[in-house]
Design a protein around this motif. Structure first.
Motif, PDB file in Angstrom:
ATOM      1  N   ASN A   1      -1.577  -1.345  -7.068  1.00 41.88           N
ATOM      2  CA  ASN A   1      -1.918  -0.663  -8.521  1.00 41.88           C
ATOM      3  C   ASN A   1      -0.816   0.438  -8.836  1.00 41.88           C
ATOM      4  O   ASN A   1      -0.443   0.270  -9.901  1.00 41.88           O
ATOM      5  CB  ASN A   1      -3.122   0.044  -9.340  1.00 41.88           C
ATOM      6  CG  ASN A   1      -4.306  -0.907  -9.030  1.00 41.88           C
ATOM      7  OD1 ASN A   1      -4.026  -2.022  -9.162  1.00 41.88           O
ATOM      8  ND2 ASN A   1      -5.250  -0.313  -8.767  1.00 41.88           N
ATOM      9  N   VAL A   2       0.526   0.502  -7.677  1.00 45.08           N
ATOM     10  CA  VAL A   2       1.786   1.010  -8.110  1.00 45.08           C
ATOM     11  C   VAL A   2       2.792   0.653  -7.715  1.00 45.08           C
ATOM     12  O   VAL A   2       2.644  -0.134  -7.125  1.00 45.08           O
ATOM     13  CB  VAL A   2       1.121   2.733  -7.444  1.00 45.08           C
ATOM     14  CG1 VAL A   2       2.740   3.222  -7.508  1.00 45.08           C
ATOM     15  CG2 VAL A   2      -0.019   3.377  -7.803  1.00 45.08           C
ATOM     16  N   ILE A   3       3.417   0.928  -9.059  1.00 41.32           N
ATOM     17  CA  ILE A   3       4.966  -0.139  -8.489  1.00 41.32           C
ATOM     18  C   ILE A   3       5.678   0.304  -7.288  1.00 41.32           C
ATOM     19  O   ILE A   3       6.058   2.131  -7.496  1.00 41.32           O
ATOM     20  CB  ILE A   3       5.922  -0.337  -9.713  1.00 41.32           C
ATOM     21  CG1 ILE A   3       4.902  -1.290 -10.480  1.00 41.32           C
ATOM     22  CG2 ILE A   3       7.239  -1.170  -9.517  1.00 41.32           C
ATOM     23  CD1 ILE A   3       4.543  -2.704 -10.292  1.00 41.32           C
ATOM     24  N   PHE A   4       6.250   0.087  -6.457  1.00 35.10           N
ATOM     25  CA  PHE A   4       6.979   0.184  -5.097  1.00 35.10           C
ATOM     26  C   PHE A   4       7.903   0.547  -5.559  1.00 35.10           C
ATOM     27  O   PHE A   4       9.461  -0.132  -6.121  1.00 35.10           O
ATOM     28  CB  PHE A   4       7.278  -0.138  -3.825  1.00 35.10           C
ATOM     29  CG  PHE A   4       7.403   0.409  -3.100  1.00 35.10           C
ATOM     30  CD1 PHE A   4       7.302   1.156  -2.268  1.00 35.10           C
ATOM     31  CD2 PHE A   4       9.086  -0.516  -2.210  1.00 35.10           C
ATOM     32  CE1 PHE A   4       8.068   2.607  -1.116  1.00 35.10           C
ATOM     33  CE2 PHE A   4       9.335   0.456  -1.065  1.00 35.10           C
ATOM     34  CZ  PHE A   4       9.139   1.692  -0.963  1.00 35.10           C
ATOM     35  N   LYS A   5       9.146   1.744  -5.956  1.00 34.13           N
ATOM     36  CA  LYS A   5      10.362   2.604  -6.450  1.00 34.13           C
ATOM     37  C   LYS A   5      11.323   2.800  -4.973  1.00 34.13           C
ATOM     38  O   LYS A   5      12.115   3.630  -5.583  1.00 34.13           O
ATOM     39  CB  LYS A   5      10.252   2.934  -7.649  1.00 34.13           C
ATOM     40  CG  LYS A   5       9.436   2.465  -8.815  1.00 34.13           C
ATOM     41  CD  LYS A   5       9.707   3.875  -9.484  1.00 34.13           C
ATOM     42  CE  LYS A   5       8.919   3.634 -11.012  1.00 34.13           C
ATOM     43  NZ  LYS A   5       8.807   4.089 -12.068  1.00 34.13           N
ATOM     44  N   GLY A   6      10.866   2.617  -4.535  1.00 36.79           N
ATOM     45  CA  GLY A   6      11.115   2.658  -2.778  1.00 36.79           C
ATOM     46  C   GLY A   6      10.819   4.063  -2.204  1.00 36.79           C
ATOM     47  O   GLY A   6      10.414   4.722  -3.166  1.00 36.79           O
TER      48      GLY A   6
END
Length: 325
Positions: free
Chosen positions: A285-290
């Protein structure tokens, strides 16, 4: 007998138990649960609330029972064993692969670690048990399932030659990453293998004399050195192993892995697997931004780890040239 007619359908062994004079396996009922959690023990926890697992009676079997039953149940085809140095994208790859209903992805099953590190069996029996448990974990429970991928614990790299003897023709995959990035990730939240004495140092090939000279902070760097050296030793001698670097990008790693295991997927399945790479490995559910590392300086001696890391990169190039020629 088809699995649909077998009384063990949806039952798997999940724990190795030693008593005074006996060794046996405990089993757990999966119900309709697929292995979609980041780690296998999370799936086990979700299954424990099922009625079949919440009675006061335990379902157990002998070692010989387990071996015989594994030969009766239909299992999906084991496609690869996945090794990793931790914090190098292995969980992300497994979560991506698990998106496809064709794949069964076993991610760090505790029972496999128990067996691999056990001294309860002689060598031949251990080999049989490892194969049997993997077959049972990969039993065909849903009509779409075709492929089984097993991700091992990071320290199982030190058992890779033994595992190769069990699976002589199986593609092995080694995942790795820049040592500084691996250790910065562990600085935020350490894995158990990076903390002295949580696992025996001998597992990593660290002697008693050597561990006396290693500081608490430096221990993780030494473990990583041992991992990298084990990777090198195996990679330069084995003909059926692929090694992927996190820096190449997870989409590239996924595409190469899918090509390696020789499985057919629908275009929308591959798209969905790639889409999963955009989200956090442990929370879809969490966008991975690095990765973000607050502290850019570890204060560790990484000279040897960095040298080994460079050798791994160079070995891939040399390995490719040799293969092409």
């Amino acid at each position: 007998m088809e699995n649909a007619d077998h009384p063990l359908l949806n039952w798997i062994p999940y724990k190795l138990v030693e008593t005074d004079n006996d060794v046996y396996f405990e089993w757990i009922y999966l119900g309709d649960k697929r292995y979609v959690d980041p780690f296998f023990d999370e799936t086990l926890m979700r299954c424990k609330v099922h009625y079949n697992n919440s009675t006061r009676y335990k379902v157990v079997s002998s070692v010989d029972n387990l071996i015989e039953w594994s030969k009766v149940l239909v299992s999906t085809e084991l496609k690869s064993l996945l090794f990793h140095v931790s914090r190098c994208g292995s969980t992300m790859i497994c979560q991506s692969l698990a998106v496809s209903p064709q794949n069964i992805v076993v991610s760090e099953a505790p029972i496999l670690d128990q067996i691999i590190r056990s001294d309860l069996f002689d060598l031949d029996k251990k080999r049989e048990v490892v194969k049997s448990v993997i077959r049972l974990l990969g039993q065909k429970r849903f009509i779409e399932e075709k492929n089984l991928i097993v991700k091992l614990d990071s320290w199982h790299i030190f058992q890779i030659n033994e595992l190769r003897s069990i699976f002589p023709k199986l593609p092995f995959v080694l995942l790795y990453r820049n040592p500084s990035e691996v250790l910065k990730s562990h600085a935020k939240f350490k894995g158990m293998h990076m903390v002295p004495n949580l696992l025996p140092a001998s597992i990593f090939g660290i002697s008693y004399e050597e561990i006396q000279t290693i500081s608490f902070q430096q221990y993780g760097a030494v473990v990583l050195e041992k991992y990298f050296q084990a990777y090198l030793d195996f990679y330069i001698t084995d003909k059926n192993v692929s090694m992927y670097n996190y820096k190449d990008g997870m989409k590239s790693v996924l595409e190469r892995f899918l090509s390696l295991i020789d499985a057919d997927y629908f275009v929308d399945e591959v798209d969905q697997m790639c889409e999963r790479l955009m989200r956090h490995s442990k929370d879809e559910n969490v966008i991975f931004k690095g990765d973000t590392f607050v502290n850019d300086t570890l204060g560790l001696d990484l000279a040897k780890a960095n040298t080994l890391y460079e050798k791994l990169d160079n070995s891939i190039t040399e390995h490719t040239v040799v293969t092409i020629s």
